[in-house]
Scaffold this motif. Sequence first.
Motif, short mmCIF file in Angstrom:
data_model
loop_
_atom_site.label_atom_id
_atom_site.label_comp_id
_atom_site.label_asym_id
_atom_site.label_seq_id
_atom_site.Cartn_x
_atom_site.Cartn_y
_atom_site.Cartn_z
N LYS A 68 -1.26 -10.74 2.75
CA LYS A 68 -0.70 -11.98 3.28
C LYS A 68 -0.45 -11.86 4.78
CE LYS A 68 3.28 -15.02 3.00
NZ LYS A 68 4.60 -15.26 2.41
N THR A 69 0.15 -10.76 5.21
CA THR A 69 0.41 -10.54 6.63
C THR A 69 -0.89 -10.48 7.41
OG1 THR A 69 2.45 -9.36 6.14
CG2 THR A 69 1.49 -8.99 8.30
N TYR A 70 -1.85 -9.76 6.88
CA TYR A 70 -3.15 -9.65 7.53
C TYR A 70 -3.83 -11.01 7.65
CZ TYR A 70 -8.09 -8.41 8.12
OH TYR A 70 -9.39 -8.33 8.56
N ALA A 71 -3.77 -11.80 6.59
CA ALA A 71 -4.36 -13.14 6.61
C ALA A 71 -3.67 -14.03 7.64
CB ALA A 71 -4.29 -13.77 5.23
N LEU A 72 -2.35 -13.98 7.71
CA LEU A 72 -1.61 -14.76 8.70
C LEU A 72 -1.97 -14.36 10.12
CD1 LEU A 72 1.94 -14.94 7.09
CD2 LEU A 72 0.31 -16.81 7.38
N ILE A 73 -2.12 -13.07 10.35
CA ILE A 73 -2.50 -12.58 11.67
C ILE A 73 -3.90 -13.07 12.04
CG2 ILE A 73 -3.12 -10.46 12.92
CD1 ILE A 73 -0.65 -9.17 11.56
N CYS A 74 -4.81 -13.04 11.10
CA CYS A 74 -6.17 -13.52 11.38
C CYS A 74 -6.21 -15.03 11.59
CB CYS A 74 -7.12 -13.10 10.25
SG CYS A 74 -7.45 -11.34 10.22
N ILE A 75 -5.49 -15.77 10.78
CA ILE A 75 -5.45 -17.23 10.92
C ILE A 75 -4.82 -17.63 12.25
CG2 ILE A 75 -4.40 -19.33 9.98
CD1 ILE A 75 -4.87 -18.06 7.18
N ALA A 76 -3.84 -16.86 12.70
CA ALA A 76 -3.16 -17.17 13.97
C ALA A 76 -4.12 -17.19 15.15
CB ALA A 76 -2.04 -16.15 14.22
N SER A 77 -5.22 -16.48 15.04
CA SER A 77 -6.16 -16.40 16.16
C SER A 77 -6.97 -17.67 16.36
CB SER A 77 -7.11 -15.22 15.97
OG SER A 77 -7.97 -15.44 14.88
N ILE A 78 -6.97 -18.57 15.37
CA ILE A 78 -7.77 -19.79 15.52
C ILE A 78 -6.91 -21.02 15.76
CG2 ILE A 78 -9.74 -18.92 14.21
CD1 ILE A 78 -8.71 -20.51 11.81
N ILE A 79 -5.59 -20.85 15.79
CA ILE A 79 -4.66 -21.95 16.02
C ILE A 79 -4.11 -21.83 17.43
CG2 ILE A 79 -2.50 -23.00 15.27
CD1 ILE A 79 -3.06 -21.74 12.49
N PRO A 80 -4.17 -22.90 18.22
CA PRO A 80 -3.57 -22.83 19.56
C PRO A 80 -2.10 -22.41 19.48
CG PRO A 80 -4.89 -24.81 19.36
CD PRO A 80 -4.81 -24.20 17.99
N PHE A 81 -1.72 -21.48 20.31
CA PHE A 81 -0.38 -20.88 20.35
C PHE A 81 -0.10 -19.99 19.15
CE2 PHE A 81 -0.10 -24.89 22.73
CZ PHE A 81 0.31 -24.41 23.98
N GLY A 82 -1.04 -19.83 18.24
CA GLY A 82 -0.82 -19.05 17.03
C GLY A 82 -0.56 -17.58 17.29
N THR A 83 -1.27 -16.98 18.22
CA THR A 83 -1.08 -15.55 18.49
C THR A 83 0.29 -15.29 19.10
OG1 THR A 83 -2.18 -15.72 20.63
CG2 THR A 83 -3.53 -15.05 18.74
N PHE A 84 0.82 -16.26 19.85
CA PHE A 84 2.14 -16.08 20.44
C PHE A 84 3.23 -16.13 19.37
CE2 PHE A 84 -0.35 -18.51 23.71
CZ PHE A 84 -0.70 -17.40 24.45
N VAL A 85 3.11 -17.08 18.46
CA VAL A 85 4.06 -17.19 17.35
C VAL A 85 3.97 -15.96 16.46
CG1 VAL A 85 4.66 -18.54 15.29
CG2 VAL A 85 4.05 -19.70 17.42
N MET A 86 2.74 -15.56 16.15
CA MET A 86 2.53 -14.39 15.30
C MET A 86 3.15 -13.14 15.91
SD MET A 86 0.38 -11.46 15.22
CE MET A 86 -0.58 -11.97 16.59
N GLU A 87 3.01 -12.98 17.20
CA GLU A 87 3.55 -11.79 17.87
C GLU A 87 5.07 -11.77 17.75
OE1 GLU A 87 5.05 -8.92 20.39
OE2 GLU A 87 5.35 -11.01 20.93
N LYS A 88 5.71 -12.89 17.90
CA LYS A 88 7.18 -12.96 17.82
C LYS A 88 7.68 -12.76 16.40
CE LYS A 88 8.26 -13.62 22.06
NZ LYS A 88 8.78 -12.50 22.80
N ARG A 89 7.02 -13.39 15.43
CA ARG A 89 7.52 -13.36 14.05
C ARG A 89 7.07 -12.16 13.24
NH1 ARG A 89 7.45 -19.61 12.01
NH2 ARG A 89 8.97 -20.33 13.54
N VAL A 90 5.82 -11.75 13.42
CA VAL A 90 5.26 -10.70 12.56
C VAL A 90 5.27 -9.35 13.25
CG1 VAL A 90 3.22 -9.96 11.27
CG2 VAL A 90 3.83 -12.37 11.33
N LEU A 91 4.70 -9.30 14.44
CA LEU A 91 4.53 -8.00 15.10
C LEU A 91 5.80 -7.46 15.74
CD1 LEU A 91 1.01 -8.40 16.72
CD2 LEU A 91 1.62 -7.27 14.59
N SER A 92 6.78 -8.30 16.01
CA SER A 92 8.01 -7.78 16.59
C SER A 92 8.78 -6.94 15.57
CB SER A 92 8.89 -8.93 17.10
OG SER A 92 9.25 -9.78 16.04
N ASN A 93 8.51 -7.17 14.29
CA ASN A 93 9.15 -6.38 13.23
C ASN A 93 8.41 -5.08 12.94
OD1 ASN A 93 10.99 -8.47 12.92
ND2 ASN A 93 9.75 -9.49 11.37
N ALA A 94 7.19 -4.98 13.42
CA ALA A 94 6.37 -3.78 13.13
C ALA A 94 6.74 -2.63 14.02
CB ALA A 94 4.89 -4.12 13.31
#
Length: 92
Positions: free
Chosen positions: A66-92
């Motif tokens: 699920k996390t991997y899919a969200l990270i990949c989907i974020a790359s095709i949505i404008p501003f998605g990588t920024f949101v993903m970085e704050k919500r998903v990768l900041s916890n990693a």
Amino acid sequence: MLKTFKFIALLEGLSLLVLLFIAMPLKYIWKQPELVSQVGMAHGVLFIAYIVFATVLKSDQKWSMKTYALICIASIIPFGTFVMEKRVLSNA
């Protein structure tokens, strides 16, 4: 490697925004298509790097599917990588 991925995510997100909000309007509204090929090529390379790094990091970081899919989907949505970085990768 995670730090490099975050940097690539930032660049990929910026390149998508430049492509969508600067290069494409220049091409279709003001009939100046030159920037699309340059920004499009850069965005394509960054997109591929983003997906490759995400795939490698999936096992290194033990991300769920699920996390991997969200990270990949974020790359095709404008501003998605920024949101993903704050919500998903900041916890990693």
